[in-house]
Design a protein around this motif. Structure first.
Motif, PDB file in Angstrom:
ATOM      1  N   GLN A   1       9.987  -6.252  -1.307  1.00 26.36           N
ATOM      2  CA  GLN A   1      10.386  -5.881  -2.386  1.00 26.36           C
ATOM      3  C   GLN A   1       8.691  -5.586  -3.008  1.00 26.36           C
ATOM      4  O   GLN A   1       8.571  -4.844  -4.013  1.00 26.36           O
ATOM      5  N   ASN A   2       7.728  -5.445  -1.584  1.00 28.79           N
ATOM      6  CA  ASN A   2       6.644  -5.100  -2.647  1.00 28.79           C
ATOM      7  C   ASN A   2       6.688  -3.330  -2.245  1.00 28.79           C
ATOM      8  O   ASN A   2       5.338  -3.375  -2.754  1.00 28.79           O
ATOM      9  N   PHE A   3       6.775  -3.291  -1.453  1.00 26.77           N
ATOM     10  CA  PHE A   3       7.353  -1.690  -2.127  1.00 26.77           C
ATOM     11  C   PHE A   3       7.445  -0.967  -3.321  1.00 26.77           C
ATOM     12  O   PHE A   3       6.591  -1.086  -3.868  1.00 26.77           O
TER      13      PHE A   3
ATOM     14  N   ALA B   1       0.677  -1.087  -0.247  1.00 30.54           N
ATOM     15  CA  ALA B   1      -0.277  -0.357   0.378  1.00 30.54           C
ATOM     16  C   ALA B   1       0.819   1.037  -0.371  1.00 30.54           C
ATOM     17  O   ALA B   1       0.890   2.335  -0.480  1.00 30.54           O
ATOM     18  N   LEU B   2       1.728   1.390   0.558  1.00 32.46           N
ATOM     19  CA  LEU B   2       2.775   2.433   1.349  1.00 32.46           C
ATOM     20  C   LEU B   2       3.524   2.266  -0.447  1.00 32.46           C
ATOM     21  O   LEU B   2       3.946   3.600  -1.209  1.00 32.46           O
TER      22      LEU B   2
ATOM     23  N   GLY C   1      -3.740  -0.824  -6.108  1.00 31.65           N
ATOM     24  CA  GLY C   1      -2.584  -1.056  -6.074  1.00 31.65           C
ATOM     25  C   GLY C   1      -2.092  -1.464  -4.773  1.00 31.65           C
ATOM     26  O   GLY C   1      -1.957  -2.676  -5.346  1.00 31.65           O
ATOM     27  N   GLN C   2      -2.710  -1.321  -3.885  1.00 34.02           N
ATOM     28  CA  GLN C   2      -2.505  -2.305  -2.938  1.00 34.02           C
ATOM     29  C   GLN C   2      -3.908  -2.995  -2.061  1.00 34.02           C
ATOM     30  O   GLN C   2      -3.888  -3.656  -1.601  1.00 34.02           O
ATOM     31  N   LEU C   3      -4.905  -3.037  -3.324  1.00 31.38           N
ATOM     32  CA  LEU C   3      -5.829  -3.798  -3.140  1.00 31.38           C
ATOM     33  C   LEU C   3      -5.613  -5.688  -3.224  1.00 31.38           C
ATOM     34  O   LEU C   3      -5.515  -6.349  -2.887  1.00 31.38           O
ATOM     35  N   SER C   4      -4.748  -5.176  -4.506  1.00 35.90           N
ATOM     36  CA  SER C   4      -3.547  -6.229  -4.785  1.00 35.90           C
ATOM     37  C   SER C   4      -2.764  -7.324  -3.957  1.00 35.90           C
ATOM     38  O   SER C   4      -2.533  -8.624  -4.255  1.00 35.90           O
ATOM     39  N   GLY C   5      -2.274  -6.393  -3.041  1.00 33.91           N
ATOM     40  CA  GLY C   5      -1.972  -7.427  -1.969  1.00 33.91           C
ATOM     41  C   GLY C   5      -2.367  -7.541  -0.818  1.00 33.91           C
ATOM     42  O   GLY C   5      -1.752  -8.233   0.293  1.00 33.91           O
TER      43      GLY C   5
END
Length: 271
Positions: free
Chosen positions: A169-171, A27-28, A195-199
């Motif tokens: 690596q998620n950032f 999300a960040l 974008g954040q929903l994908s995580g």
């Protein structure tokens, strides 16, 4: 780093907290869309390469190596669960890839993969990125679930290192999702949300992975190897090809080297 106090907590709860951390970093990264409307292709290639390097290193240092050592410690043949689990993980992602409707960034609707559907382009784009995060969540969950049979500070530190590496690596991965969505015409808020929903799938996959390992302890080496195979499938199928877009392929290669080295450093230093 003294992590002994964490061993008193339920492994499933630890897996959930760790995956929430990786989701938060996604999300960040996705929040970068509020500051940038476009992302340079060189930067994007480098970020995707870095993510690929982290996942490759995590697959060996945090998953396959412990699976082999664990099996050999039981007096069994170490390579059997490693090979079986690894190939099973890849086969699982292959099946999901051919069933789940999804569309990769930059492609036209007629290039959508999986079962044909009338779903909107935005939904298909998010599902493509979500597919990346399933094995990452599973890896975190299995690593923390392993603490039930190996409640030592070293094993905990290795699981923490894995979560840190995946979060790291998620950032850039979050930014690599939201900013291109903005370029496709999405509003900043909508691009961030997608974008954040994908995580969001990572905490769910982590809890499932940890629970399965706790319920069926003998499958642990297979589960670790399964997560590794699933991650390598994503790397080879998606991340590496996407990171090689354009003429700046050296940057994506350098990014992959740096990502591998970073994850290796985290795992060896902490674990």
């Amino acid at each position: 780093m003294n992590l002994d106090w964490l061993l008193e907590y339920n492994p499933i709860l630890l897996a959930l907290f760790a995956a929430l951390f990786t989701w938060a970093l996604t999300a960040l990264g996705a929040a970068m869309v509020f500051f940038f409307k476009q992302i340079n292709q060189k930067v994007l290639n480098s970020m995707l390469g870095f993510a690929a390097g982290v996942m490759i290193a995590a697959s060996f240092w945090s998953l396959l190596k412990p699976a082999i050592e664990m099996t050999e410690a039981r007096g069994e043949t170490g390579w059997i669960p490693a090979v079986v689990g690894f190939l099973s993980g890849g086969a699982f992602l292959l099946i999901i890839d051919n069933i789940l409707p999804h569309l990769h960034l930059g492609l036209k609707m007629d290039k959508a993969e999986g079962i044909k559907t009338t779903w909107k382009r935005s939904v298909l784009l998010v599902l493509a990125i979500t597919l990346h995060n399933i094995p990452e969540g599973l890896a975190v969950g299995v690593a923390f679930g392993a603490l039930a049979s190996n409640p030592e500070a070293g094993a905990l530190a290795g699981a923490v290192a894995l979560a840190m590496g995946i979060g790291l690596q998620n950032f850039p991965e979050g930014a690599a999702v939201s900013i291109p969505l903005r370029r496709e015409g999405f509003s900043r808020l909508k691009a961030f949300n997608y974008g954040q929903l994908s995580g969001a799938v990572e905490p769910i996959a982590a809890v499932i992975g940890a629970y399965l390992v706790l319920v069926v302890t003998p499958i642990l080496p297979y589960a670790l190897s399964f997560a590794a195979g699933a991650m390598i499938f994503v790397v080879v199928e998606e991340l590496i090809p996407e990171s090689q877009t354009g003429n700046e392929t050296d940057l994506s290669t350098i990014g992959a080297m740096l990502g591998f080295a970073t994850m290796m450093l985290l795992d060896v230093a902490l674990g």
